[in-house]
Motif scaffolding. Structure first.
Motif, PDB file in Angstrom:
ATOM      1  N   LEU A 152      30.562  12.810  58.264  1.00 44.40           N
ATOM      2  CA  LEU A 152      31.364  11.828  57.745  1.00 44.40           C
ATOM      3  C   LEU A 152      32.260  12.482  56.634  1.00 44.40           C
ATOM      4  O   LEU A 152      33.364  12.072  56.715  1.00 44.40           O
ATOM      5  CB  LEU A 152      30.576  10.708  57.279  1.00 44.40           C
ATOM      6  N   PHE A 153      31.706  13.204  55.790  1.00 44.35           N
ATOM      7  CA  PHE A 153      32.579  13.740  54.705  1.00 44.35           C
ATOM      8  C   PHE A 153      33.569  14.605  55.308  1.00 44.35           C
ATOM      9  O   PHE A 153      34.612  14.553  54.903  1.00 44.35           O
ATOM     10  CB  PHE A 153      31.851  14.786  53.642  1.00 44.35           C
ATOM     11  N   THR A 154      33.502  15.217  56.471  1.00 40.83           N
ATOM     12  CA  THR A 154      34.440  15.998  57.033  1.00 40.83           C
ATOM     13  C   THR A 154      35.578  15.089  57.763  1.00 40.83           C
ATOM     14  O   THR A 154      36.747  15.438  57.597  1.00 40.83           O
ATOM     15  CB  THR A 154      33.867  17.003  58.287  1.00 40.83           C
ATOM     16  N   TRP A 155      35.233  14.142  58.419  1.00 42.89           N
ATOM     17  CA  TRP A 155      35.967  12.937  58.777  1.00 42.89           C
ATOM     18  C   TRP A 155      37.077  12.555  57.755  1.00 42.89           C
ATOM     19  O   TRP A 155      38.108  12.373  58.164  1.00 42.89           O
ATOM     20  CB  TRP A 155      35.410  12.049  59.517  1.00 42.89           C
ATOM     21  N   ILE A 156      36.568  12.027  56.506  1.00 41.76           N
ATOM     22  CA  ILE A 156      37.482  11.479  55.711  1.00 41.76           C
ATOM     23  C   ILE A 156      38.009  12.339  54.712  1.00 41.76           C
ATOM     24  O   ILE A 156      38.630  11.951  53.713  1.00 41.76           O
ATOM     25  CB  ILE A 156      36.704  10.287  54.996  1.00 41.76           C
ATOM     26  N   ASP A 157      37.784  13.931  54.848  1.00 41.82           N
ATOM     27  CA  ASP A 157      38.322  14.579  53.751  1.00 41.82           C
ATOM     28  C   ASP A 157      39.681  14.765  53.706  1.00 41.82           C
ATOM     29  O   ASP A 157      40.424  15.014  54.848  1.00 41.82           O
ATOM     30  CB  ASP A 157      37.643  15.864  53.970  1.00 41.82           C
ATOM     31  N   PRO A 158      40.647  14.384  52.795  1.00 45.28           N
ATOM     32  CA  PRO A 158      42.108  14.306  52.886  1.00 45.28           C
ATOM     33  C   PRO A 158      42.792  15.713  52.881  1.00 45.28           C
ATOM     34  O   PRO A 158      43.878  16.076  52.973  1.00 45.28           O
ATOM     35  CB  PRO A 158      42.511  13.407  51.594  1.00 45.28           C
ATOM     36  N   THR A 159      41.896  16.550  52.518  1.00 43.21           N
ATOM     37  CA  THR A 159      42.437  18.158  52.378  1.00 43.21           C
ATOM     38  C   THR A 159      42.623  18.709  53.864  1.00 43.21           C
ATOM     39  O   THR A 159      43.311  19.448  54.156  1.00 43.21           O
ATOM     40  CB  THR A 159      41.577  18.878  51.700  1.00 43.21           C
ATOM     41  N   ARG A 160      42.028  17.995  54.830  1.00 46.67           N
ATOM     42  CA  ARG A 160      42.173  18.604  56.227  1.00 46.67           C
ATOM     43  C   ARG A 160      43.499  17.705  56.837  1.00 46.67           C
ATOM     44  O   ARG A 160      43.338  16.851  57.216  1.00 46.67           O
ATOM     45  CB  ARG A 160      40.707  18.162  57.083  1.00 46.67           C
ATOM     46  N   THR A 161      44.478  18.369  56.853  1.00 50.50           N
ATOM     47  CA  THR A 161      45.676  17.792  57.375  1.00 50.50           C
ATOM     48  C   THR A 161      46.096  18.640  58.492  1.00 50.50           C
ATOM     49  O   THR A 161      47.110  18.200  59.045  1.00 50.50           O
ATOM     50  CB  THR A 161      46.577  18.220  56.359  1.00 50.50           C
ATOM     51  N   ALA A 162      45.416  19.135  59.449  1.00 49.25           N
ATOM     52  CA  ALA A 162      45.619  19.625  60.732  1.00 49.25           C
ATOM     53  C   ALA A 162      44.401  19.314  61.374  1.00 49.25           C
ATOM     54  O   ALA A 162      43.213  19.340  61.066  1.00 49.25           O
ATOM     55  CB  ALA A 162      45.716  21.182  60.530  1.00 49.25           C
ATOM     56  N   TRP A 163      44.707  19.013  62.681  1.00 51.89           N
ATOM     57  CA  TRP A 163      43.639  18.851  63.645  1.00 51.89           C
ATOM     58  C   TRP A 163      42.940  19.830  64.059  1.00 51.89           C
ATOM     59  O   TRP A 163      43.585  20.880  64.707  1.00 51.89           O
ATOM     60  CB  TRP A 163      44.100  17.946  64.980  1.00 51.89           C
ATOM     61  N   THR A 164      41.539  20.089  63.963  1.00 48.57           N
ATOM     62  CA  THR A 164      40.890  21.310  64.347  1.00 48.57           C
ATOM     63  C   THR A 164      39.693  20.810  65.049  1.00 48.57           C
ATOM     64  O   THR A 164      39.403  19.756  65.335  1.00 48.57           O
ATOM     65  CB  THR A 164      40.132  21.803  62.811  1.00 48.57           C
ATOM     66  N   ARG A 165      38.958  21.882  65.521  1.00 52.79           N
ATOM     67  CA  ARG A 165      37.817  21.548  66.345  1.00 52.79           C
ATOM     68  C   ARG A 165      36.869  21.238  65.662  1.00 52.79           C
ATOM     69  O   ARG A 165      35.990  20.388  66.382  1.00 52.79           O
ATOM     70  CB  ARG A 165      37.273  23.217  66.989  1.00 52.79           C
ATOM     71  N   GLU A 166      36.438  21.490  64.437  1.00 58.78           N
ATOM     72  CA  GLU A 166      35.745  20.879  63.715  1.00 58.78           C
ATOM     73  C   GLU A 166      35.846  19.312  63.657  1.00 58.78           C
ATOM     74  O   GLU A 166      34.780  18.500  63.762  1.00 58.78           O
ATOM     75  CB  GLU A 166      35.624  21.468  62.355  1.00 58.78           C
ATOM     76  N   LEU A 167      37.038  18.709  63.459  1.00 56.87           N
ATOM     77  CA  LEU A 167      37.044  17.382  63.566  1.00 56.87           C
ATOM     78  C   LEU A 167      36.986  16.621  64.752  1.00 56.87           C
ATOM     79  O   LEU A 167      36.289  15.656  64.821  1.00 56.87           O
ATOM     80  CB  LEU A 167      38.588  17.092  62.994  1.00 56.87           C
ATOM     81  N   GLN A 168      37.161  17.404  65.935  1.00 57.40           N
ATOM     82  CA  GLN A 168      37.010  17.037  67.297  1.00 57.40           C
ATOM     83  C   GLN A 168      35.451  16.747  67.602  1.00 57.40           C
ATOM     84  O   GLN A 168      34.869  15.910  68.186  1.00 57.40           O
ATOM     85  CB  GLN A 168      37.804  17.792  68.297  1.00 57.40           C
ATOM     86  N   ASP A 169      34.542  17.699  66.948  1.00 57.98           N
ATOM     87  CA  ASP A 169      33.126  17.839  67.240  1.00 57.98           C
ATOM     88  C   ASP A 169      32.433  16.630  66.405  1.00 57.98           C
ATOM     89  O   ASP A 169      31.367  16.470  66.737  1.00 57.98           O
ATOM     90  CB  ASP A 169      32.668  19.233  66.970  1.00 57.98           C
ATOM     91  N   VAL A 170      33.184  16.013  65.478  1.00 53.99           N
ATOM     92  CA  VAL A 170      32.531  14.884  64.746  1.00 53.99           C
ATOM     93  C   VAL A 170      32.565  13.880  65.819  1.00 53.99           C
ATOM     94  O   VAL A 170      31.336  12.998  65.508  1.00 53.99           O
ATOM     95  CB  VAL A 170      33.352  14.698  63.600  1.00 53.99           C
ATOM     96  N   LEU A 171      33.269  13.592  66.679  1.00 51.46           N
ATOM     97  CA  LEU A 171      33.274  12.561  67.570  1.00 51.46           C
ATOM     98  C   LEU A 171      32.360  12.835  68.797  1.00 51.46           C
ATOM     99  O   LEU A 171      32.821  13.419  69.685  1.00 51.46           O
ATOM    100  CB  LEU A 171      34.853  12.200  67.851  1.00 51.46           C
TER     101      LEU A 171
END
Length: 430
Positions: free
Chosen positions: A244-263
């Protein structure tokens, strides 16, 4: 996922839930304000829901705009100092309003998080005019696999405008026939609210100065528990989790594999059961919509209907017989009554007639055809009227008359006087 869920909590309840789990809320809408989220047991597209996101500009966060820090209250000003004391909340922590310097360079502020009321059904920021309800329905959900590919309408949102959608549970319809669907309600087994992964955006139409914030719910493949019901379900995140913290972290401004794995499908145990079909009509709203059809609490359950009828029948049998409220003539003791008559208070016929005079016109036990007549005529009654009453009171056998009968079985041959009068009449005329 079908386009309906439940949001029974108010904004202040959602805030308390998040803060109790170390998810700080810097700002939230007033429950009585015009922009307050809508409470509904049948939350439909176009309603204003509860969204939790980073407090970033309407265009989204830019690279390097905020400090990389998880949104935990323990990290935002509550860490222990070297002397063992606990600092005040947000003490010494840079925010959007305050900045610290390190040499000649300014340190970026730490991100703040807030609850916001937004409209369900995402409208991209480049939209010029209100797209209407039909277009809104097409963007209430966003498939997770569509985010893995570069480009597309979700590009700017998935990199800089990610959020959490708060709900109590959601509905899905099971197809049981060509034209029949049975609604089911899905909620967490532990009773906690659900936190859906979502995207948001802000639009301003060319003919308006008002901003409109909208959101969409991201869906993933159903987990084994919901495969029988539908092939898609919302992406559910655990409160205060790393995902959850990874998903709403505003410092992540590029789509990464880590964000995709959250889903991915949730592993949390869910509770699924059929509910009332009345939830299928948008506009209907009732707490009974989340009660199982087979539950004892469901008034429309047919099993409960028969159970209550059986309970009433049993209760009626257990209640002893009670004497009728109206007077009843019973045989006196020793008068040939049935067994058990001695236990009743006998009401004699004479006493009943004194109390209820109308019973004097009833047939006597000795004869079913005998009728009692008044013993005397009131003084105020005229002789003619008294005669009529006497005639009306006397028993008389009624015979049906016809064109060939004068009311008797045989002609009145015995009435010789009547015959002579008729003969004399014709004799005179001749």
């Amino acid at each position: 996922m079908c386009g309906r869920y439940v949001l029974a909590m108010r904004a202040y309840q959602a805030r308390k839930y998040l803060e109790d789990r170390d998810m700080p809320v810097w700002d939230a809408p007033d429950d009585e304000s015009d922009d307050a989220p809508r409470q509904s047991y049948n939350f439909a597209p176009g309603y204003y829901g509860v969204v939790y996101r980073a407090d970033v500009p309407d265009g989204g966060a830019r690279p390097g705009q905020f400090q990389a820090a998880p949104p935990s209250s323990r990290d935002q000003g509550q860490a222990e100092a070297e002397d063992g004391t606990v600092a005040e909340p947000n003490e010494g922590v840079p925010t959007a309003a305050t900045e610290t310097t390190s040499g000649d360079e300014a340190a970026p502020p730490a991100a703040r998080y807030k609850i916001q009321s937004m409209k369900w059904g995402l409208i991209p920021s480049w939209t010029k005019r209100n797209p209407g309800y039909g277009s809104l329905m097409k963007t209430i959900n966003c498939r997770s696999d569509s985010l893995s590919s570069p480009g597309g309408m979700w590009t700017s949102m998935k990199m800089r405008k990610r959020c959490i959608v708060i709900a109590d549970g959601f509905y899905e319809w099971l197809k049981v026939g060509p034209k029949e669907k049975v609604p089911h309600y899905i909620k967490r087994k532990d009773g906690q609210p659900m936190l859906f992964a979502g995207l948001w955006d802000c639009v301003r139409y060319e003919d308006s100065d008002d901003k409109l914030y909208t959101y969409t719910v991201i869906t993933v493949d159903s987990n084994p528990q919901l495969k029988f019901l539908h092939d898609r379900m919302p992406a559910i995140l655990e409160p205060a989790s790393k995902e959850l913290f990874t998903w709403i972290d505003p410092t992540r401004t590029a789509w990464t594999r880590e964000l995709q794995d959250v889903l991915r499908p949730t592993s949390v145990e869910l509770e699924v059961y059929p509910v009332s079909k009345e939830v299928g009509k948008v506009g209907n709203n009732s707490p009974s919509f989340i009660i199982p059809v087979a539950s004892k609490e469901n008034k429309s359950n047919i099993a409960n209907f028969f159970a209550k009828a059986e309970a009433r029948k049993t209760e009626k049998k257990s209640v002893p017989d009670v004497a009728p409220a109206t007077p009843e003539v019973r045989r006196e003791k020793g008068g040939g009554g049935s067994e058990g008559d001695d236990d009743w208070d006998v009401i004699k016929k004479e006493e009943l007639e004194d109390t209820f005079p109308a019973t004097k016109r009833m047939a006597s036990p000795e004869s079913s055809t005998a009728v009692e007549t008044p013993s005397k005529t009131p003084a105020t009654t005229s002789p003619r009227k008294a005669a009529k009453l006497s005639t009306a009171a006397s028993p008389r056998k009624t015979t049906k008359l016809s064109a060939t009968s004068n009311g008797t079985k045989m002609p009145l041959r015995q009435n010789q006087e009547g015959s002579q009068k008729i003969t004399n009449f014709f004799a005179k005329t001749t």
